[in-house]
Design an enzyme around this catalytic site. Structure first.
Site, short mmCIF file in Angstrom:
data_model
loop_
_atom_site.label_atom_id
_atom_site.label_comp_id
_atom_site.label_asym_id
_atom_site.label_seq_id
_atom_site.Cartn_x
_atom_site.Cartn_y
_atom_site.Cartn_z
N GLU A 222 71.11 -5.27 76.50
CA GLU A 222 71.50 -4.36 76.74
C GLU A 222 72.85 -3.28 75.25
O GLU A 222 72.05 -3.28 74.76
CB GLU A 222 71.74 -3.87 78.18
CG GLU A 222 70.99 -2.67 78.47
CD GLU A 222 69.99 -3.64 79.33
OE1 GLU A 222 70.55 -4.34 79.38
OE2 GLU A 222 69.19 -3.13 79.51
N HIS B 21 71.32 1.16 91.25
CA HIS B 21 70.02 2.25 90.02
C HIS B 21 70.55 4.07 90.86
O HIS B 21 70.18 5.09 90.24
CB HIS B 21 69.47 2.84 90.83
CG HIS B 21 68.72 1.36 89.85
ND1 HIS B 21 68.68 0.05 90.43
CD2 HIS B 21 67.85 1.21 89.03
CE1 HIS B 21 67.47 -1.54 89.88
NE2 HIS B 21 67.08 -0.11 88.51
#
Lengths: 431, 406
Positions: free
Chosen positions: B142, B211
């Site tokens: 990322e 999440h």
């Protein structure tokens, strides 16, 4: 020092061994040190790493008739007179500019963290002087000389260091953030490693312009150079970008300026395998080690790497063995580096070496070189005068450039965009 | 109540900002809404009809009608065609597709965006249409691929970086904070970063703590970054297009649970304004400020409140940074009571910033303390019951309004 003079550091010899081919498994035998050899960081010991000849192995560059080191006097100089003088001038500019920075810092004209490049000029000059205007350079905080080599005027760099409005970044960047859109210098980053993905992005953009936008150039893809140090090579972003660059065959060259020290951390104490060039083949790209104190050798390696990238063959990892003559920054007392190590590299000063080469090969006379020195002194003096006489940024500049589109400051209580508020243009608005 | 759509027209995309001067993109009129061509014209929907003297609208936009987009109601306007129905993730895809077609420098980067079509199918089919380089499947890195997006934005491209889940962008925080937000400034305006960073975030259905993160509070302090949150298919498409066209770096927050919302949206091209809030339901008694998924909890609570005789005004703030203080302010001047309902954590969240902005600007108009309902400051638990109690539920909203209006 008697102990040191007994140790002769043989000059790197060219061999034709391909240490860095596309076949990742084929590293040459003479680099197979056992890890225990790296435990001692004492430079004087003959068994230490640096006393073993580190061959400057350039994968495809070196042809078999180049068996003599470049410093031997031969009648075939590696470069023309014009090129030699260009390289000389650029390195002298880098050195004189950085020396002037130190002076100005101690006189209180510039502040903060200033990282000087003395000693490493061969890397910057060797690589950047081969680039076109549209090629990109990405650097770290030690970026003054990269900017100068790429063509940013000394005046603008000096004014930026003084924090004046005429600086290349309007005084908003400072020493560690040199940017120039006109000369394609993409920074200037304070955190190590964070420039490497940006460089990878610039290389991706070059490939995209060629393949998707069909804006191709006759000379090939625009090349991006990413400069960074040995400390960065232990950072995740380095490895992630090596992977992506090779995966997509991006036109980028990763130039490691291995000066053995990350502030006070010796490269050998921080790295499990200190031979950084080896990390290239691990990702499938050529890894090359070169003597970064010799501008001609660096230039030779750079030529090949840049040509590869332009042809679309992908990235190269180039490890340049170099050294910084000053501390990490002007605030670094530089107590950990041993004097004999410093003396060893001072003897390999790239500018003195090039000067000797030029004179030995009859490319120019001593007086011509002296006149270049004088010319550069004048340039640097002029830069200081310009920076001194430039205005400081006014308050109105404070809120400019935060957003490319200043509507990003939002809609105020009165329904107008904040950037339309009259106080905004005076810099006194609260946003 | 009748909800109509307001449209003002742009005839062409705004001109690029030159390097060292502050410039506002000029807004030019086009003939009429029906002549808005796919490529040239676009509808810009403004949320406030009033033409104030010094406002942006005074620059020559002719505002046709009010813009109120209710979540399920078809926006019927005299001029527009019936429109088409789609789900929110399809609206995002439509917006992205239109922008990629219009401008070849728009590209997508992210994990599984290409061949897989995106983990929430937002980019489905785009790789087949535009190729593997324009819809780039990245390795799992990322920080580096976000930095790559920034580098390519600096050199002429307009990347849309997808975080598979917004929480993964924590790994990219170095690049987002240092480079995305700051490079335009530290380069003295020489490089612009027209990047869009988007992805699903928020609390889903028992996805676990990592999440279920709300990153809007972490990113809000970064100078130079704009943040918007979409909540309906209509504003999802409009904000996606606006974010891509913006010269600023924009973070577009989507919500995992809203991807399957269905709505009828116009056939004509339209672009929303990034800095504006959306009036969901005008009212008189209390201003409820909300965004993203909490909008639906608020509207559910609103039904109960209406039955109990209250008249709440619901505003979806949409622009998380910067706030649209004009729309918010007008509402407060009318109702004098404010309730903020958000999914962010209590500490340092969007609600906290909004509260202080309101106190700074509209203190004199308040008749009661500002109430802020946020998620609990706990890592989102897996158990369904605990997860429900972590976020704000409609009953709490009703209770808060009743308390405010006592």
């Amino acid at each position: 020092m008697a102990a040191f003079s007994a140790v002769k550091i043989p000059p790197p010899q060219f061999t034709t061994v391909r240490s860095s081919s596309q076949r990742p498994g084929s590293s040459p035998a003479h680099f197979a040190h056992s890890p225990s050899a790296f435990n001692s960081i004492s430079f004087g010991s003959a068994k230490s790493v640096r006393s073993r000849p580190l061959f400057a192995v350039s994968s495809d560059v070196v042809s078999s008739d180049k068996t003599k080191p470049a410093s031997s006097s031969s009648s075939n100089p590696a470069v023309t007179r014009e090129v030699a003088l260009e390289l000389y001038e650029d390195m002298v500019l880098g050195r004189a500019f950085e020396d002037m920075c130190a002076q100005m810092y101690y006189r209180g004209k510039m502040f903060g963290f200033v990282h000087l490049y003395n000693g490493q000029e061969a890397v910057s000059t060797g690589f950047i002087k081969l680039l076109n205007q549209s090629d990109k350079v990405v650097s770290t905080y030690r970026d003054h000389v990269h900017a100068l080599s790429k063509g940013v005027p000394s005046r603008e760099v000096m004014a930026e260091l003084f924090g004046k409005a005429t600086g290349c970044c309007r005084g908003q960047g400072g020493s560690m953030h040199m940017f120039s859109a006109a000369h394609n210098v993409l920074g200037g980053f304070a955190f190590i490693g964070e420039g490497i993905p940006v460089a990878t992005g610039a290389a991706f953009s070059a490939k995209y312009h060629h393949e998707v936008l069909k804006q191709s150039k006759p000379e090939g893809l625009d090349v991006t150079l990413a400069f960074f140090g040995d400390g960065t090579c232990n950072n995740g972003q380095f490895f992630e970008c090596l992977n992506m660059a090779q995966l997509w065959k991006l036109p980028i060259i990763f130039v490691v300026e291995n000066n053995l020290w990350a502030i006070g951390m010796s490269h050998l104490r921080a790295t499990s395998d200190p031979e950084i060039w080896k990390k290239g083949p691990a990702f499938g790209m050529p890894g090359v080690h070169v003597d970064g104190m010799d501008v001609l050798k660096v230039r030779e390696v750079a030529q090949e790497a840049i040509a590869r990238a332009r042809r679309g063959e992908g990235p190269t990892l180039v490890e340049c063995e170099t050294y910084r003559f000053r501390g990490h920054s002007l605030a670094d007392p530089d107590e950990l580096r041993k004097p004999d190590e410093k003396a060893h590299y001072a003897a390999r000063d790239p500018i003195i070496a090039l000067k000797k080469y030029i004179i030995e090969h009859g490319l120019a006379s001593e007086s011509e070189l002296k006149s270049i020195d004088k010319k550069i002194d004048d340039v640097v003096e002029d830069a200081v005068e310009f920076a001194d006489s430039s205005p400081l940024p006014p308050r109105t500049q404070l809120l400019e450039n935060v957003f490319a589109d200043p509507k990003g400051f939002g809609i105020g209580p009165d329904g107008k965009y904040r950037c339309e508020d009259p106080l905004f243009t005076q810099g006194t608005a609260q946003v | 109540m009748a909800s109509l759509q307001m449209a003002a027209l742009l005839s062409a995309p705004s001109t690029p900002v030159t390097s060292d001067r502050v410039r506002l993109g000029p807004l030019r009129l086009s003939a009429s809404s029906s002549s808005a061509a796919r490529n040239g014209g676009a509808l810009v929907v403004r949320s406030e009809a009033k033409v104030s003297g010094g406002g942006v609208s005074a620059r020559g936009l002719s505002l046709i009608t009010h813009a109120v987009a209710e979540k399920a109601a078809a926006a019927s306007s005299a001029d527009s065609k019936p429109g088409h129905e789609l789900l929110l993730f399809e609206a995002l895809r439509e917006g992205l597709d239109e922008e990629m077609e219009r401008d070849p420098t728009v590209c997508v980067m992210g994990e599984d965006v290409g061949h897989y079509g995106g983990s929430y199918k937002v980019t489905k089919g785009l790789a087949t249409k535009y190729g593997d380089l324009r819809v780039l499947d990245t390795p799992i890195a990322e920080n580096s691929f976000t930095g790559m997006g920034i580098g390519s934005a600096m050199t002429g491209l307009r990347p849309v970086v997808e975080g598979m889940n917004m929480g993964f962008l924590l790994l990219a925080y170095n690049q987002i904070s240092n480079n995305c937000g700051m490079l335009h400034y530290t380069s003295g305006g020489q490089f612009k970063i027209p990047i869009v960073i988007r992805g699903p975030g928020g609390v889903g259905r028992q996805l676990g703590a990592e999440h279920s993160q709300r990153l809007e509070s972490y990113f809000q302090s970064i100078p130079g970054l704009q943040m918007v949150a979409c909540s309906t298919p209509y504003n999802a498409k409009g904000l996606m297009k606006a974010a891509i066209r913006s010269e600023n770096p924009v973070v577009l927050f989507e919500h995992v649970l809203l991807y399957n919302l269905k709505e009828r949206i116009p056939d004509e091209e339209y672009v929303l304004s990034l800095e504006e809030a959306e009036m969901v339901r005008p009212g008189e008694h209390v201003t409820i400020l909300t965004y993203s998924r909490m909008r639906y909890h608020v509207m559910q609570a609103a039904k109960t409140l209406v039955n109990k005789g209250y008249d709440p005004e619901v505003i979806d703030i949409r622009s998380l940074k910067p706030f649209d203080l004009y729309t918010i302010g007008n509402s407060i001047k009318k109702t004098h009571r404010v309730l903020i309902v958000e999914e962010c954590m209590r500490t340092g969240g969007i609600g906290a910033s909004l509260r202080s902005a309101i106190i700074d600007n509209f203190w004199d108009y308040l008749d009661a303390p500002i109430l802020c309902l946020s998620s609990q400051d706990v890592p989102t638990p897996y158990a369904g019951t605990l997860e429900n109690w972590t976020v704000v539920q409609p009953e709490q909203i009703v209770a808060a309004v009743e308390q405010l209006c006592k």
